[in-house]
Design a protein around this motif. Structure first.
Motif, PDB file in Angstrom:
ATOM      1  N   LEU A   1       1.167  -1.628  -0.120  1.00 52.14           N
ATOM      2  CA  LEU A   1      -0.293  -0.056  -0.303  1.00 52.14           C
ATOM      3  C   LEU A   1       0.847   1.304  -0.354  1.00 52.14           C
ATOM      4  O   LEU A   1       0.570   1.885  -0.345  1.00 52.14           O
ATOM      5  N   ALA A   2       1.811   1.289   0.680  1.00 51.76           N
ATOM      6  CA  ALA A   2       2.911   2.290   1.339  1.00 51.76           C
ATOM      7  C   ALA A   2       3.524   2.679  -0.488  1.00 51.76           C
ATOM      8  O   ALA A   2       3.349   4.280  -0.739  1.00 51.76           O
ATOM      9  N   ALA A   3       3.679   1.495  -0.879  1.00 52.78           N
ATOM     10  CA  ALA A   3       4.256   1.871  -2.928  1.00 52.78           C
ATOM     11  C   ALA A   3       2.986   2.090  -3.838  1.00 52.78           C
ATOM     12  O   ALA A   3       3.342   3.534  -4.419  1.00 52.78           O
ATOM     13  N   GLU A   4       1.762   1.750  -3.365  1.00 51.27           N
ATOM     14  CA  GLU A   4       0.599   2.401  -4.050  1.00 51.27           C
ATOM     15  C   GLU A   4      -0.351   3.750  -3.667  1.00 51.27           C
ATOM     16  O   GLU A   4      -0.035   4.917  -5.148  1.00 51.27           O
ATOM     17  N   LEU A   5       0.814   4.755  -2.559  1.00 46.04           N
ATOM     18  CA  LEU A   5      -0.564   5.258  -2.176  1.00 46.04           C
ATOM     19  C   LEU A   5       0.833   6.360  -2.502  1.00 46.04           C
ATOM     20  O   LEU A   5       0.673   7.863  -2.066  1.00 46.04           O
ATOM     21  N   SER A   6       2.307   6.234  -2.611  1.00 43.74           N
ATOM     22  CA  SER A   6       3.521   7.431  -2.761  1.00 43.74           C
ATOM     23  C   SER A   6       2.931   8.524  -4.037  1.00 43.74           C
ATOM     24  O   SER A   6       3.140   9.323  -3.687  1.00 43.74           O
ATOM     25  N   SER A   7       1.732   8.180  -4.891  1.00 48.40           N
ATOM     26  CA  SER A   7       2.228   9.088  -5.876  1.00 48.40           C
ATOM     27  C   SER A   7       1.096  10.296  -4.645  1.00 48.40           C
ATOM     28  O   SER A   7       1.283  11.458  -4.947  1.00 48.40           O
ATOM     29  N   ARG A   8      -0.429   9.756  -3.874  1.00 52.08           N
ATOM     30  CA  ARG A   8      -0.423  10.889  -3.489  1.00 52.08           C
ATOM     31  C   ARG A   8       0.140  11.357  -1.697  1.00 52.08           C
ATOM     32  O   ARG A   8      -0.523  11.963  -1.280  1.00 52.08           O
ATOM     33  N   LYS A   9       1.043  10.972  -1.968  1.00 51.87           N
ATOM     34  CA  LYS A   9       2.831  11.405  -0.565  1.00 51.87           C
ATOM     35  C   LYS A   9       1.730  11.093   0.088  1.00 51.87           C
ATOM     36  O   LYS A   9       2.060  11.480   1.186  1.00 51.87           O
ATOM     37  N   ILE A  10       0.884   9.953   0.526  1.00 52.11           N
ATOM     38  CA  ILE A  10       0.183   9.710   1.711  1.00 52.11           C
ATOM     39  C   ILE A  10       1.179   7.994   2.410  1.00 52.11           C
ATOM     40  O   ILE A  10       1.889   7.489   1.486  1.00 52.11           O
ATOM     41  N   ARG A  11       1.005   7.953   3.065  1.00 54.75           N
ATOM     42  CA  ARG A  11       2.329   7.606   4.108  1.00 54.75           C
ATOM     43  C   ARG A  11       2.231   6.332   4.492  1.00 54.75           C
ATOM     44  O   ARG A  11       1.130   6.133   5.246  1.00 54.75           O
TER      45      ARG A  11
END
Length: 283
Positions: free
Chosen positions: A203-213
């Motif tokens: 999930l960290a990889a998937e949400l990196s574009s939204r800058k969600i850690r």
């Protein structure tokens, strides 16, 4: 659902000054004990009626975070969480929901949507279910229960939360050292937590574009109600205590302080990490 607020201020705790971190303290924590960068945020904490979940809610609330506290059934305990959050000057909404059922996730967000127009900034997936069953003793009902509560509910709840989530926010999953080491009695619980660790990283990889850690905290043996069955057994308690290099059980506050750090921009360069909050197990 319950909603309550207060305007009390918590006492200032000068502990960091004694560690020689006064400058960091002044920049990050104000005289009311708040982590400045969290003030005004909104957090959903699941499994918040007691133990680790309650303390996470309180620590976030101390820093000015508005709390949405989920609980399954212990309403009196949930009200105690609400009182503790109000006592440090923050607002709290209590939401009762059974996350072991898919409709429970929908019901939770139906209540949240009624009360909040603003998006979430922080999600703490803390709710879970344990088991000490061995491979010989476990049955399909127990396996299904563990996966439904510990994994499926977390995935579905996170999925729904992300449609209501600010970019740049933070997700913290509470996993367990059981997911990182052998545990013959309770192996299915460890399997679920290991899967949750994998979910965290992906999930960290998937949400990196939204800058969600997205990070996880893996506690070792922690002094909560889950240990009540062991307290009368001195040898068992000694074994649990001895697992940590630091020679004691963890406390809910040990975990809550780490979660607050991971929820704040002070940990802005951390994502996809599994933090072992165990006092040094396996050293």
């Amino acid at each position: 659902m319950r909603f309550a607020s207060s305007h009390l201020k918590p006492p200032f705790c000068p502990a960091l000054e004694g560690l020689g971190l006064a400058d960091w303290d002044k920049n990050v924590i104000d005289q009311g004990g708040k982590v400045k960068s969290l003030d005004g945020k909104i957090a959903l904490v699941t499994g918040a009626s007691g133990g680790i979940g309650r303390q996470i809610a309180v620590r976030l609330a101390e820093s000015g975070v508005t709390i949405i506290a989920h609980f399954r059934s212990r309403e009196e305990c949930a009200e105690e969480t609400a009182s503790a959050v109000r006592a440090v000057g923050s607002e709290i909404m209590l939401v009762k929901s059974d996350l072991s059922q898919s409709e429970g996730v929908r019901d939770l967000f139906a209540e949240v949507d009624k009360a909040f127009a603003a998006p979430l900034d922080i999600l703490v997936n803390n709710a879970g279910a344990g088991s000490l069953a061995t491979i010989a003793a476990i049955d399909d009902i127990e396996i299904e229960r563990l996966f439904r509560v510990n994994l499926k509910a977390t995935v579905l709840l996170t999925q729904q939360a992300l449609t209501r989530f600010n970019d740049g926010g933070a997700i913290v999953n509470i996993t367990s050292m059981s997911g990182l080491m052998a545990q013959p009695a309770g192996f299915a619980y460890g399997m679920c937590k290991a899967a949750l660790n994998s979910f965290t990283v992906s999930l960290a990889a998937e949400l990196s574009s939204r800058k969600i850690r997205v990070n996880a905290v893996a506690p070792g043996p922690t002094d909560t109600d889950l240990l009540n069955d062991y307290r009368a057994n001195e040898s068992a308690m000694d074994l649990l205590t001895g697992m940590a290099a630091l020679g004691r059980l963890g406390t809910p506050d040990d975990i809550a302080r780490i979660v607050r750090f991971l929820a704040s921009p002070e940990s802005g360069w951390l994502t996809g990490q599994i933090l072992q909050a165990s006092g040094g197990m396996r050293l």
